[in-house]
Motif scaffolding. Structure first.
Motif, PDB file in Angstrom:
ATOM      1  N   PRO B 167       0.811  -1.217   0.000  1.00 47.82           N
ATOM      2  CA  PRO B 167       0.000   0.000   0.000  1.00 47.82           C
ATOM      3  C   PRO B 167       0.851   1.277   0.000  1.00 47.82           C
ATOM      4  CG  PRO B 167      -0.506  -1.386   1.921  1.00 47.82           C
ATOM      5  CD  PRO B 167       0.728  -1.929   1.283  1.00 47.82           C
ATOM      6  N   ARG B 168       0.181   2.363  -0.184  1.00 48.34           N
ATOM      7  CA  ARG B 168       0.773   3.690  -0.273  1.00 48.34           C
ATOM      8  C   ARG B 168       1.777   3.951   0.863  1.00 48.34           C
ATOM      9  NH1 ARG B 168      -1.156   9.289  -1.826  1.00 48.34           N
ATOM     10  NH2 ARG B 168      -2.366   8.286  -3.453  1.00 48.34           N
ATOM     11  N   ASN B 169       2.965   4.406   0.455  1.00 47.26           N
ATOM     12  CA  ASN B 169       4.020   4.816   1.400  1.00 47.26           C
ATOM     13  C   ASN B 169       4.511   3.730   2.357  1.00 47.26           C
ATOM     14  OD1 ASN B 169       4.129   7.387   0.329  1.00 47.26           O
ATOM     15  ND2 ASN B 169       2.518   8.132   1.682  1.00 47.26           N
ATOM     16  N   GLU B 197       1.782   0.647  -4.640  1.00 48.67           N
ATOM     17  CA  GLU B 197       1.053   1.919  -4.668  1.00 48.67           C
ATOM     18  C   GLU B 197       2.049   3.070  -4.545  1.00 48.67           C
ATOM     19  OE1 GLU B 197      -1.935   2.374  -5.466  1.00 48.67           O
ATOM     20  OE2 GLU B 197      -3.214   0.704  -4.798  1.00 48.67           O
ATOM     21  N   GLN B 198       1.528   4.262  -4.637  1.00 48.67           N
ATOM     22  CA  GLN B 198       2.330   5.482  -4.536  1.00 48.67           C
ATOM     23  C   GLN B 198       3.302   5.436  -3.345  1.00 48.67           C
ATOM     24  OE1 GLN B 198       0.530   8.303  -6.333  1.00 48.67           O
ATOM     25  NE2 GLN B 198       2.276   9.671  -6.118  1.00 48.67           N
ATOM     26  N   GLY B 199       4.572   5.688  -3.623  1.00 48.46           N
ATOM     27  CA  GLY B 199       5.545   5.803  -2.531  1.00 48.46           C
ATOM     28  C   GLY B 199       5.945   4.482  -1.889  1.00 48.46           C
ATOM     29  N   ALA B 200       5.491   3.362  -2.428  1.00 38.34           N
ATOM     30  CA  ALA B 200       5.820   2.068  -1.817  1.00 38.34           C
ATOM     31  C   ALA B 200       7.201   1.600  -2.260  1.00 38.34           C
ATOM     32  CB  ALA B 200       4.772   1.036  -2.196  1.00 38.34           C
ATOM     33  N   GLN B 227       3.759  -0.349 -11.002  1.00 39.24           N
ATOM     34  CA  GLN B 227       4.305   0.614 -10.057  1.00 39.24           C
ATOM     35  C   GLN B 227       3.636   1.974 -10.221  1.00 39.24           C
ATOM     36  OE1 GLN B 227       8.766  -0.601 -10.954  1.00 39.24           O
ATOM     37  NE2 GLN B 227       8.664   0.700  -9.128  1.00 39.24           N
ATOM     38  N   HIS B 228       2.991   2.426  -9.144  1.00 36.61           N
ATOM     39  CA  HIS B 228       2.451   3.784  -9.153  1.00 36.61           C
ATOM     40  C   HIS B 228       3.561   4.756  -8.765  1.00 36.61           C
ATOM     41  CE1 HIS B 228      -1.627   2.665 -10.134  1.00 36.61           C
ATOM     42  NE2 HIS B 228      -1.518   1.636  -9.297  1.00 36.61           N
ATOM     43  N   SER B 231       7.354   5.023  -6.529  1.00 38.96           N
ATOM     44  CA  SER B 231       7.587   3.718  -5.906  1.00 38.96           C
ATOM     45  C   SER B 231       8.942   3.179  -6.352  1.00 38.96           C
ATOM     46  CB  SER B 231       6.478   2.742  -6.282  1.00 38.96           C
ATOM     47  OG  SER B 231       6.479   2.515  -7.676  1.00 38.96           O
ATOM     48  N   SER B 259       9.177   6.842 -10.556  1.00 33.99           N
ATOM     49  CA  SER B 259       9.405   5.547  -9.912  1.00 33.99           C
ATOM     50  C   SER B 259      10.671   4.902 -10.446  1.00 33.99           C
ATOM     51  CB  SER B 259       8.232   4.604 -10.190  1.00 33.99           C
ATOM     52  OG  SER B 259       7.095   5.060  -9.509  1.00 33.99           O
TER      53      SER B 259
END
Lengths: 273, 442
Positions: B167-169, B197-200, B227-228, B231, B259
């Protein structure tokens, strides 16, 4: 220690073209010999033939290290027997670090009976030894982490060869123009290093055009090669004479050898074209 | 080339209509998934086997594939008498691990702290039910069943596989380990789906293997890495199937804004492999690095078709493939950098180097560029050659035996790739895998 490198009536061909035509030479452990001669006379060929380069075919004669007939050995067996050559233009081995290369080489040379896959000299012990050798030769420690001869300058290559010689401590070393392509300071450093590592600790055969290297490493014997033969042998004064006055006297004194030399040079040039 | 009889590759009963219906009956899939399978099945039936005149298949020889010898595995509780080796776990602590046998997951574990943060790692079949909406959104979103008949077969009949969702971050400190094993004569129709997710941030170590190097088998698989933005994924894949296995795979990545993807591929096993690998850079600032190592022997034949597709501007792609070939083995690398219209400031690089250790080995290297933007920098190159005898002599003159010299030169050849791999255990595992492969040379 008393070891003898004995070359008897050596004839060598490359691609079926004769280059050496009967070389005789005896070097004792601890002696320094200078090998001089004009281009194409066969100096490097003699070194490569002693080292066991597969392209240098021995058609007659033999090379002995004490009681061992080197002519029947592969290059690696000769190295393990105590022969070393510092090459004029050593090849690069990308991806292989100097330290790893030298560790494997030193293990094999020091333990001639080592089988493939058996332990190498312990890493810690080897690093310590390598570090002190490099300090002695005034080399940057970073050198050990670089890939073998990869992107080395001319001077760096020659110093890497001297370092290798120091780590392998051979019985006999052939130095093939280890001073060529270096500036005055680098020649001085290389000469001093060779003297420090090699003199009295091995037999030296120094192939050179110049006298700088010989100033630090005064030869007991100077051999002059022409047309694939050693035509004259003298002391340090002969090296000085050749350096100061060139090979005109020699060429005139041995017209047959000179003719052979011209012929080989012409062939070399026609091959190069 | 005389690759003419692929269409005789029997539409074996084992992969026929009845087998497909049996599979649907046996499975507990959400309705969207059943619909997707049926759609792919129709495509499978409509398509022919790959045409040897097709650019992607003209250097592939699959005449020896007898599909009727294999059958899809519908059994949930499989076992193989002899365990397949695990190579990437030496000295590695992991945050999660999943293992499969014959394409069906038989064990999964995940650090509970990560589970509490919303991380999902486990069987793709189970996750398609438990996390239905997420899996529906991404599964087979990058792989089109129309790509070829193997892609259609895999989309319709995939058995299970691996799902990773970060998940995110959320940043995973420790790697995730995935292991697919396949018994002698068995089938693996697995799929790997990884979503960041974003920042993962995550590291995934994937490996496939057979009980022993002589094992046979049929693997038809898929990999999708999504990859969002912002990431960071390190994905390592060690393919070590038995030397009698057939491998067909579509492997895709989609890399989002700013990313980073580092994808390391090591292909050691299988008798024949055809891998279609694509990295899509879909948003500005995406960066991808692909490191490929191939080491082949006997009559192995590995085909890699790679595509680095710059869809968005300001992206970087860097592909380096190196192969060492011995005996009568063969590799084909066909690399393409494609730059879409508007993908300005693209920085694309591809390189393929091949080292041949025998006269009967053959390496085909076909780099290519397709550029539809005018402000880009794309470079490519390839080399193929024998081991230089001068290098061997140099090492011998320093006490190395001939075979030690060749081993060292081979190791050095791969070092440039190892220098790019930041995970020490992976470097060591690949180094050991390569060392096992090098023959004694005279």
């Amino acid at each position: 220690m008393s070891h003898i490198l004995r070359i008897e009536n050596l004839h060598v061909s490359v691609n079926d073209k004769p280059i050496l035509r009967g070389v005789n030479l005896v070097i004792k452990f601890g002696e320094t010999h200078a090998l001089m001669g004009p281009n194409g006379s066969g100096k490097s060929t003699l070194g490569l033939a002693i080292s066991g380069h597969p392209n240098y075919q021995i058609t007659e004669g033999s090379i002995w290290l004490d009681d061992a007939n080197l002519t029947e050995m592969e290059a690696d067996e000769r190295s393990r027997a105590g022969i070393f050559m510092a090459f004029q233009r050593p090849v690069a081995i990308p991806g292989v670090k100097m330290a790893d290369f030298l560790r494997h080489a030193a293990t094999n040379v020091r333990h001639p009976d080592r089988k493939e896959g058996q332990d190498l000299i312990p890493m810690r012990e080897f690093r310590k030894e390598l570090k002190s050798r490099m300090e002695q030769l005034k080399m940057d420690p970073e050198f050990a982490r670089r890939y073998v001869n990869d992107g080395f300058s001319g001077g760096e290559m020659k110093r890497a060869e001297i370092l290798t010689m120091a780590m392998l401590s051979p019985k006999f070393s052939i130095l093939d123009e280890t001073d060529s392509g270096l500036d005055a300071d680098a020649v001085r450093l290389a000469s001093a290093s060779i003297a420090e590592i090699g003199r009295d600790k091995m037999g030296l055969l120094i192939i050179t055009h110049h006298d700088k290297l010989l100033e630090h490493n005064p030869p007991q014997f100077t051999h002059v090669m022409l047309g694939g033969r050693i035509v004259e042998t003298g002391g340090a004064e002969l090296a000085r004479e050749l350096h100061d006055h060139g090979y005109d006297r020699i060429r005139k004194a041995y017209p047959d050898a000179d003719a052979a030399n011209q012929q080989m040079l012409a062939k070399e040039e026609s091959l190069a074209v | 080339m005389s690759t003419t009889t692929i269409d005789k590759l029997d539409s074996a009963e084992t992969f026929g209509q009845q087998a497909f219906e049996r599979l649907l009956l046996k499975r507990i899939d959400p309705t969207w998934l059943t619909a997707k399978r049926k759609e792919a099945w129709e495509i499978f039936q409509a398509l022919d086997w790959p045409n040897p005149r097709d650019e992607n298949w003209m250097r592939s020889d699959i005449r020896g594939l007898k599909l009727s010898k294999f059958a899809p595995n519908l059994d949930e509780s499989v076992e193989i008498s002899q365990a397949a080796p695990v190579r990437l776990l030496e000295g590695v602590e992991v945050s999660a691990s999943v293992r499969s046998i014959n394409g069906v997951v038989v064990g999964e574990s995940l650090n509970p702290t990560l589970a509490a943060k919303g991380v999902v790692v486990g069987s793709l079949s189970r996750c398609a039910r438990d996390h239905s909406a997420t899996v529906e959104k991404y599964l087979h979103s990058l792989i089109c069943p129309k790509s070829d008949r193997f892609a259609a077969l895999q989309t319709a009949m995939w058995s299970d596989g691996f799902f990773v969702y970060v998940p995110r971050n959320v940043r995973l400190e420790l790697p995730i380990h995935l292991h697919a094993s396949m018994g002698d004569g068995q089938v693996d129709l697995s799929h790997t789906l990884i979503v960041l997710e974003q920042g993962a941030e995550a590291t995934v170590l994937f490996e496939s293997s057979s009980p022993d190097t002589a094992s046979h088998g049929f693997h038809c698989g898929g990999v999708e890495l999504i990859q969002h933005g912002n990431s960071h994924l390190r994905y390592v894949s060690l393919q070590d199937w038995g030397k009698g296995c057939w491998q067909f795979a579509h492997q895709r990545a989609s890399v989002g804004r700013d990313s980073q993807l580092q994808w390391t591929v090591a292909a050691m096993g299988s008798r024949f492999a055809q891998v279609d690998q694509r990295v899509e850079l879909v948003e500005p600032g995406a960066r991808s690095q692909v490191n490929g190592v191939m080491f082949t022997q006997d009559r192995q034949h590995l085909v890699y078709n790679t595509l680095q597709h710059h869809i968005a501007p300001h992206c970087i792609s860097d592909f380096l493939y190196k192969s060492v070939l011995q005996d009568s083995s063969r590799t084909v690398w066909r690399g393409m950098i494609k730059v879409s219209q508007g993908a300005q400031k693209t920085d694309g690089y591809q390189r393929n180097d091949n080292l041949l250790l025998s006269d009967t080995a053959r390496a085909d290297s076909i780099p290519g560029l397709e550029i539809n933007a005018d402000d880009v920098r794309c470079t490519h190159g390839s080399t193929s050659g024998r081991v230089d005898e001068e290098l061997i002599f140099y090492a011998q003159s320093r006490g190395f035996t001939r075979s030690e010299a060749i081993r060292m030169i081979v190791t050095g050849f791969f070092q440039q790739i190892f220098d790019r791999i930041t995970i020490q255990s992976v470097r060591e595992a690949l180094g050991a895998a390569i060392a096992r492969q090098v023959r004694q040379y005279e």
